[in-house]
Design a protein around this motif. Structure first.
Motif, PDB file in Angstrom:
ATOM      1  N   SER A 177       0.860  -1.182   0.000  1.00 46.86           N
ATOM      2  CA  SER A 177       0.000   0.000   0.000  1.00 46.86           C
ATOM      3  C   SER A 177       0.895   1.229   0.000  1.00 46.86           C
ATOM      4  CB  SER A 177      -0.917   0.011   1.230  1.00 46.86           C
ATOM      5  OG  SER A 177      -1.790   1.135   1.175  1.00 46.86           O
ATOM      6  N   LYS A 182      -2.181   5.547   2.511  1.00 47.52           N
ATOM      7  CA  LYS A 182      -3.040   4.521   3.090  1.00 47.52           C
ATOM      8  C   LYS A 182      -2.222   3.395   3.736  1.00 47.52           C
ATOM      9  CE  LYS A 182      -7.408   5.566   2.097  1.00 47.52           C
ATOM     10  NZ  LYS A 182      -8.530   5.554   3.092  1.00 47.52           N
ATOM     11  N   PRO A 183      -1.362   3.738   4.694  1.00 50.80           N
ATOM     12  CA  PRO A 183      -0.585   2.668   5.329  1.00 50.80           C
ATOM     13  C   PRO A 183      -1.459   1.671   6.085  1.00 50.80           C
ATOM     14  CG  PRO A 183      -0.366   4.710   6.557  1.00 50.80           C
ATOM     15  CD  PRO A 183      -1.083   5.051   5.291  1.00 50.80           C
ATOM     16  N   GLN A 184      -2.632   2.135   6.535  1.00 50.92           N
ATOM     17  CA  GLN A 184      -3.478   1.276   7.360  1.00 50.92           C
ATOM     18  C   GLN A 184      -4.090   0.115   6.600  1.00 50.92           C
ATOM     19  OE1 GLN A 184      -3.992   4.402   6.538  1.00 50.92           O
ATOM     20  NE2 GLN A 184      -6.165   4.919   6.245  1.00 50.92           N
ATOM     21  N   VAL A 185      -4.089   0.175   5.259  1.00 45.59           N
ATOM     22  CA  VAL A 185      -4.653  -0.940   4.504  1.00 45.59           C
ATOM     23  C   VAL A 185      -3.565  -1.900   4.027  1.00 45.59           C
ATOM     24  CG1 VAL A 185      -6.629   0.450   3.769  1.00 45.59           C
ATOM     25  CG2 VAL A 185      -4.613   0.262   2.271  1.00 45.59           C
ATOM     26  N   ILE A 187      -0.218  -4.495   4.766  1.00 44.72           N
ATOM     27  CA  ILE A 187       0.269  -5.473   5.753  1.00 44.72           C
ATOM     28  C   ILE A 187       1.779  -5.560   5.549  1.00 44.72           C
ATOM     29  CG2 ILE A 187       0.195  -7.856   6.568  1.00 44.72           C
ATOM     30  CD1 ILE A 187      -2.639  -8.061   5.452  1.00 44.72           C
ATOM     31  N   ASN A 188       2.522  -5.081   6.530  1.00 44.50           N
ATOM     32  CA  ASN A 188       3.952  -4.822   6.358  1.00 44.50           C
ATOM     33  C   ASN A 188       4.788  -6.069   6.632  1.00 44.50           C
ATOM     34  OD1 ASN A 188       6.661  -3.827   6.580  1.00 44.50           O
ATOM     35  ND2 ASN A 188       5.806  -1.772   6.905  1.00 44.50           N
ATOM     36  N   ASP A 191       7.964  -5.381   8.703  1.00 45.39           N
ATOM     37  CA  ASP A 191       7.707  -5.363  10.150  1.00 45.39           C
ATOM     38  C   ASP A 191       7.734  -6.772  10.723  1.00 45.39           C
ATOM     39  OD1 ASP A 191       7.477  -2.643  10.272  1.00 45.39           O
ATOM     40  OD2 ASP A 191       5.275  -2.601  10.384  1.00 45.39           O
ATOM     41  N   ILE A 227       4.512   0.120   1.261  1.00 49.15           N
ATOM     42  CA  ILE A 227       4.526  -0.878   2.338  1.00 49.15           C
ATOM     43  C   ILE A 227       5.013  -2.199   1.744  1.00 49.15           C
ATOM     44  CG2 ILE A 227       3.093  -2.217   3.941  1.00 49.15           C
ATOM     45  CD1 ILE A 227       3.357   0.666   4.800  1.00 49.15           C
ATOM     46  N   THR A 263       1.670  -9.279  13.007  1.00 45.47           N
ATOM     47  CA  THR A 263       1.618  -8.325  11.899  1.00 45.47           C
ATOM     48  C   THR A 263       0.545  -8.651  10.869  1.00 45.47           C
ATOM     49  OG1 THR A 263       3.314  -9.585  10.710  1.00 45.47           O
ATOM     50  CG2 THR A 263       4.064  -7.765  12.120  1.00 45.47           C
TER      51      THR A 263
END
Length: 385
Positions: A177, A182-185, A187-188, A191, A227, A263
């Motif tokens: 993303s 839109k980092p919230q959508v 999945i990293n 991380d 992301i 995550t």
């Protein structure tokens, strides 16, 4: 003239040639399963010396089996031939291989009188996937009386302990993303990899000194404003026994599973190559090798004199679970350089490195002579703890 005198004299006739072969291998390093020029060069040399050479051997393109002798117990002398990426023969397999060839040549004129068969086994890929396990599975050591090899190091030790190891790759899969919009959508996956690394670091305070866990992130994303949907890692897990290695491996995999759960990533764990066992050095062979090495001017220390945590791994350990085996380590005066450093590779060409070829070849040949002349084959056995 004794058999050992004959072995010395025979070896002396090829000593300079073996040093040249070691130099050639240093100048032409080839990594795991790509040792085509190397195996062809060594096969040509052994064929010229009268060995009956099977090449390729046991279904492996770069393996070879050079044999001499018609009857009796079979002595296998392993010649490791692969180098490392970027640092070449920084593990010193140019010494291991030429010492093995030297031992085979030293024994060749004696095999009929001793009643033995000798095989110099050219063995690809010790450094990456465990070529000796492929050879075991293909029957290369079936019904063999004993196996041995030598390896350069920073100490003279006849029965060093080696750790069991499993090598594996880890992949985390997430969702890309826009990292700002839109980092919230997303999945990293990076991380997840970072969290996995932290989890393993936390685990380290609860493991034994002989447990080893080391890894790297091999891919963590492409650009900062996306992301990462994919991250990958490579890991080694080592332990003093293969049973402990399996326990530790399960704990480490749990670290990755926890990171994936935290995550929201999916996880893949892929074992790479063959797992290596711990080493079972044969006590009879170790004693004989130590005696012979001392007699030619290189006294050997014993494994119990060393820090059990200060060691690595080898697929020769897997051979030791199948056949009575030794894997002596020979000092080439490389310190402070250690195995897998370029400076260590350079030391394989020094007088100390050349001496390791001679000393290793002669001590292995003399150990085989003692076993044959004393008819001590029945004393050799594999004792699995």
């Amino acid at each position: 003239m004794t058999a050992k005198d004959t072995a010395r004299e025979t070896f002396s006739q090829v000593e300079s040639e073996l040093r040249e072969l070691s130099q050639w291998m240093y100048d032409h390093p080839e990594i795991a399963y790509e040792e085509r020029e190397t195996s062809a060069k060594l096969v040509e040399y052994l064929s010229d010396k009268g060995f009956d050479v099977e090449y390729p051997a046991y279904g492996l393109e770069t393996a070879f089996a050079a044999r001499v002798g018609s009857t009796g117990p079979e002595v296998v002398i392993c010649a490791e031939i692969d180098a490392l990426p970027e640092v070449g023969h920084a593990c010193g397999h140019n010494i291991s291989a030429t010492a093995a060839i030297g031992a085979g040549i030293a024994l060749a004129p004696l095999v009929e009188d001793l009643g033995i068969r000798v095989t110099v086994l050219g063995k690809p890929d010790e450094e990456a996937y465990g070529g000796k396990v492929d050879l075991i599975n293909a029957g290369a050591v079936a019904d063999v009386a004993e196996a041995m090899m030598v390896h350069p190091a920073n100490d003279d030790v006849v029965d060093k302990n080696f750790l069991a190891v499993t090598q594996f790759d880890v992949e985390f899969h997430g969702k890309e993303s826009h990292a700002a919009f839109k980092p919230q959508v997303g999945i990293n996956a990076l991380d997840a990899a970072v969290q996995a690394y932290v989890n393993v670091s936390t685990l380290r305070q609860a493991i034994y000194p002989t447990d080893k866990i080391h890894g790297v992130i091999t891919h963590g994303g492409d650009v900062p404003n996306v992301i990462p949907a994919f991250a990958s890692m490579s890991w080694y897990v080592r332990a003093f026994t293969k049973e402990r290695r399996e326990e530790l491996y399960a704990k480490v995999v749990a670290c990755f599973e926890g990171a994936a759960l935290a995550t929201g990533c999916s996880l893949e764990v892929k074992v790479r190559g063959h797992a290596y066992t711990d080493m079972l050095p044969n006590p009879v062979m170790s004693d004989l090798y130590a005696e012979n090495s001392a007699a030619i001017g290189r006294p050997m220390r014993r494994g119990h004199e060393f820090d059990l945590a200060a060691t690595g791994s080898t697929d020769m350990a897997n051979v030791s679970y199948e056949v009575p085996t030794i894997h002596p380590m020979l000092d080439i005066d490389a310190a402070p350089a250690v195995n897998h450093q370029k400076d260590f590779a350079a030391h394989t060409l020094t007088p100390a490195g050349q001496a390791a070829i001679t000393d290793g070849a002669l001590a292995m040949a003399m150990t085989a002579i003692d076993l044959a002349e004393g008819d001590r084959w029945d004393e050799l056995e594999v004792v699995v703890p």
